[in-house]
Design a protein around this motif. Structure first.
Motif, PDB file in Angstrom:
ATOM      1  N   GLY A 139      36.094  19.356-157.648  1.00 51.75           N
ATOM      2  CA  GLY A 139      36.337  19.394-156.613  1.00 51.75           C
ATOM      3  C   GLY A 139      35.985  17.647-156.057  1.00 51.75           C
ATOM      4  O   GLY A 139      35.134  17.227-156.311  1.00 51.75           O
ATOM      5  N   PHE A 140      37.277  17.145-155.123  1.00 50.89           N
ATOM      6  CA  PHE A 140      37.434  15.622-154.502  1.00 50.89           C
ATOM      7  C   PHE A 140      37.290  15.977-153.548  1.00 50.89           C
ATOM      8  O   PHE A 140      38.119  16.720-152.382  1.00 50.89           O
ATOM      9  N   ALA A 141      36.350  15.648-152.491  1.00 48.09           N
ATOM     10  CA  ALA A 141      36.283  15.700-150.591  1.00 48.09           C
ATOM     11  C   ALA A 141      36.059  13.947-150.149  1.00 48.09           C
ATOM     12  O   ALA A 141      35.331  13.714-150.571  1.00 48.09           O
ATOM     13  N   VAL A 142      37.174  13.601-149.313  1.00 50.12           N
ATOM     14  CA  VAL A 142      37.273  12.159-149.106  1.00 50.12           C
ATOM     15  C   VAL A 142      36.188  12.719-148.019  1.00 50.12           C
ATOM     16  O   VAL A 142      36.717  13.246-146.865  1.00 50.12           O
ATOM     17  N   MET A 143      34.994  12.188-147.677  1.00 53.81           N
ATOM     18  CA  MET A 143      34.257  11.584-146.332  1.00 53.81           C
ATOM     19  C   MET A 143      34.789  10.379-145.121  1.00 53.81           C
ATOM     20  O   MET A 143      34.431  11.064-143.813  1.00 53.81           O
ATOM     21  N   ASP A 144      34.323   9.336-145.594  1.00 51.07           N
ATOM     22  CA  ASP A 144      35.322   8.668-144.966  1.00 51.07           C
ATOM     23  C   ASP A 144      35.721   7.227-145.480  1.00 51.07           C
ATOM     24  O   ASP A 144      35.727   7.236-146.352  1.00 51.07           O
ATOM     25  N   ALA A 145      36.618   6.697-144.636  1.00 58.41           N
ATOM     26  CA  ALA A 145      37.747   5.573-144.976  1.00 58.41           C
ATOM     27  C   ALA A 145      37.910   4.635-143.608  1.00 58.41           C
ATOM     28  O   ALA A 145      38.482   5.789-142.869  1.00 58.41           O
ATOM     29  N   GLN A 146      37.265   3.712-144.560  1.00 60.83           N
ATOM     30  CA  GLN A 146      37.240   2.540-143.240  1.00 60.83           C
ATOM     31  C   GLN A 146      37.710   1.134-143.854  1.00 60.83           C
ATOM     32  O   GLN A 146      36.996   0.326-144.241  1.00 60.83           O
ATOM     33  N   PRO A 147      38.803   1.319-143.555  1.00 61.20           N
ATOM     34  CA  PRO A 147      40.509   0.265-144.560  1.00 61.20           C
ATOM     35  C   PRO A 147      39.415  -1.204-143.808  1.00 61.20           C
ATOM     36  O   PRO A 147      39.247  -0.804-142.953  1.00 61.20           O
ATOM     37  N   PRO A 148      39.436  -2.219-144.231  1.00 64.18           N
ATOM     38  CA  PRO A 148      39.322  -2.317-145.720  1.00 64.18           C
ATOM     39  C   PRO A 148      37.259  -2.131-146.053  1.00 64.18           C
ATOM     40  O   PRO A 148      36.990  -3.146-147.389  1.00 64.18           O
ATOM     41  N   ARG A 149      36.378  -2.271-145.536  1.00 66.24           N
ATOM     42  CA  ARG A 149      35.280  -2.170-146.243  1.00 66.24           C
ATOM     43  C   ARG A 149      34.574  -0.846-146.649  1.00 66.24           C
ATOM     44  O   ARG A 149      33.664  -1.047-147.171  1.00 66.24           O
ATOM     45  N   LEU A 150      34.918   0.191-146.101  1.00 70.13           N
ATOM     46  CA  LEU A 150      34.232   1.688-147.250  1.00 70.13           C
ATOM     47  C   LEU A 150      34.561   2.584-147.010  1.00 70.13           C
ATOM     48  O   LEU A 150      36.146   3.133-146.165  1.00 70.13           O
ATOM     49  N   PHE A 151      34.668   3.918-148.461  1.00 66.62           N
ATOM     50  CA  PHE A 151      35.852   4.542-148.765  1.00 66.62           C
ATOM     51  C   PHE A 151      34.174   5.115-148.987  1.00 66.62           C
ATOM     52  O   PHE A 151      33.217   4.220-149.835  1.00 66.62           O
ATOM     53  N   SER A 152      34.071   6.919-148.818  1.00 67.38           N
ATOM     54  CA  SER A 152      33.045   7.296-149.962  1.00 67.38           C
ATOM     55  C   SER A 152      33.647   8.807-149.561  1.00 67.38           C
ATOM     56  O   SER A 152      35.333   9.816-149.264  1.00 67.38           O
ATOM     57  N   PHE A 153      33.233   9.387-150.745  1.00 65.50           N
ATOM     58  CA  PHE A 153      33.870  10.803-151.345  1.00 65.50           C
ATOM     59  C   PHE A 153      32.697  11.739-151.880  1.00 65.50           C
ATOM     60  O   PHE A 153      31.582  11.069-152.276  1.00 65.50           O
ATOM     61  N   ARG A 154      32.626  13.067-152.188  1.00 70.13           N
ATOM     62  CA  ARG A 154      31.885  13.884-152.372  1.00 70.13           C
ATOM     63  C   ARG A 154      32.485  14.835-153.555  1.00 70.13           C
ATOM     64  O   ARG A 154      34.263  14.524-153.942  1.00 70.13           O
ATOM     65  N   TRP A 155      31.956  14.699-154.005  1.00 66.28           N
ATOM     66  CA  TRP A 155      32.661  15.452-156.310  1.00 66.28           C
ATOM     67  C   TRP A 155      31.712  16.050-157.228  1.00 66.28           C
ATOM     68  O   TRP A 155      30.222  15.882-156.372  1.00 66.28           O
ATOM     69  N   THR A 156      32.136  16.662-157.543  1.00 59.84           N
ATOM     70  CA  THR A 156      31.145  18.105-159.463  1.00 59.84           C
ATOM     71  C   THR A 156      31.069  18.978-158.162  1.00 59.84           C
ATOM     72  O   THR A 156      31.172  19.718-158.764  1.00 59.84           O
ATOM     73  N   GLN A 157      31.708  19.279-156.859  1.00 67.08           N
ATOM     74  CA  GLN A 157      31.765  20.740-156.523  1.00 67.08           C
ATOM     75  C   GLN A 157      32.755  21.103-157.018  1.00 67.08           C
ATOM     76  O   GLN A 157      33.483  20.712-157.412  1.00 67.08           O
ATOM     77  N   PRO A 158      32.975  22.622-157.553  1.00 63.58           N
ATOM     78  CA  PRO A 158      33.785  23.197-158.168  1.00 63.58           C
ATOM     79  C   PRO A 158      35.122  23.106-157.773  1.00 63.58           C
ATOM     80  O   PRO A 158      34.798  22.720-155.962  1.00 63.58           O
ATOM     81  N   VAL A 159      36.361  22.989-158.264  1.00 65.52           N
ATOM     82  CA  VAL A 159      37.470  22.552-157.613  1.00 65.52           C
ATOM     83  C   VAL A 159      38.086  24.154-156.318  1.00 65.52           C
ATOM     84  O   VAL A 159      37.967  25.079-156.266  1.00 65.52           O
TER      85      VAL A 159
END
Length: 152
Positions: free
Chosen positions: A61-81
């Motif tokens: 799994g891949f979940a976008v947590m935060d996106a603040q172009p062009p300075r920050l991008f965060s996501f969670r991953w490794t959870q089951p799809v």
């Protein structure tokens, strides 16, 4: 705390806008990190990334947590799809981009290892695998970005 976070910092000869696009868009991500990526690069988007073959367990799994172009991008991953990403079932990756003379300083942090309720041996193994993975994949980012930057 031991085995809590992985931090890496690299310099990329490109603007933060270009680097942000490369670390946030699935089309670019596929070129330097996973074999496949399906998600929208906006907060709240859920999708998946694949290493190897999705049919043999390579999808996560891949979940976008935060996106603040062009300075920050965060996501969670490794959870089951298909499972909601949360503390305890996924790891949090944050890319912080800082403009510098001649390019961008990218700081990557991965956290949440101790929240996963793994036994000590699994925690140590997973942490080591992720360290090795970032040491392999992050150096691929700058050469890929260089292919996108128009030379004068």
């Amino acid at each position: 705390m031991e085995h809590e976070s992985i931090e890496r910092e690299i310099f990329i000869e490109a603007s933060p806008e270009i680097v942000f696009d490369v670390v946030s868009s699935p089309e670019h991500l596929r070129q330097w990190w996973p074999d496949d990526a399906v998600y929208e690069p906006t907060p709240g988007s859920n999708g998946r990334i694949v290493f190897g073959d999705a049919d043999t367990g390579g999808a996560t799994g891949f979940a976008v947590m935060d996106a603040q172009p062009p300075r920050l991008f965060s996501f969670r991953w490794t959870q089951p799809v298909g499972t909601a990403a949360e503390v305890g079932n996924s790891l949090l990756v944050t890319f912080e981009l800082t403009p510098t003379a001649g390019g961008t300083r990218l700081r990557m942090t991965e956290t949440g290892f101790r929240d996963m309720s793994w036994d000590a041996a699994t925690l140590e193994t997973q942490y080591a695998e992720h360290q090795h993975g970032w040491d392999y994949f992050l150096p691929r980012l700058a050469p890929y970005v260089a292919t996108l930057v128009t030379q004068p």
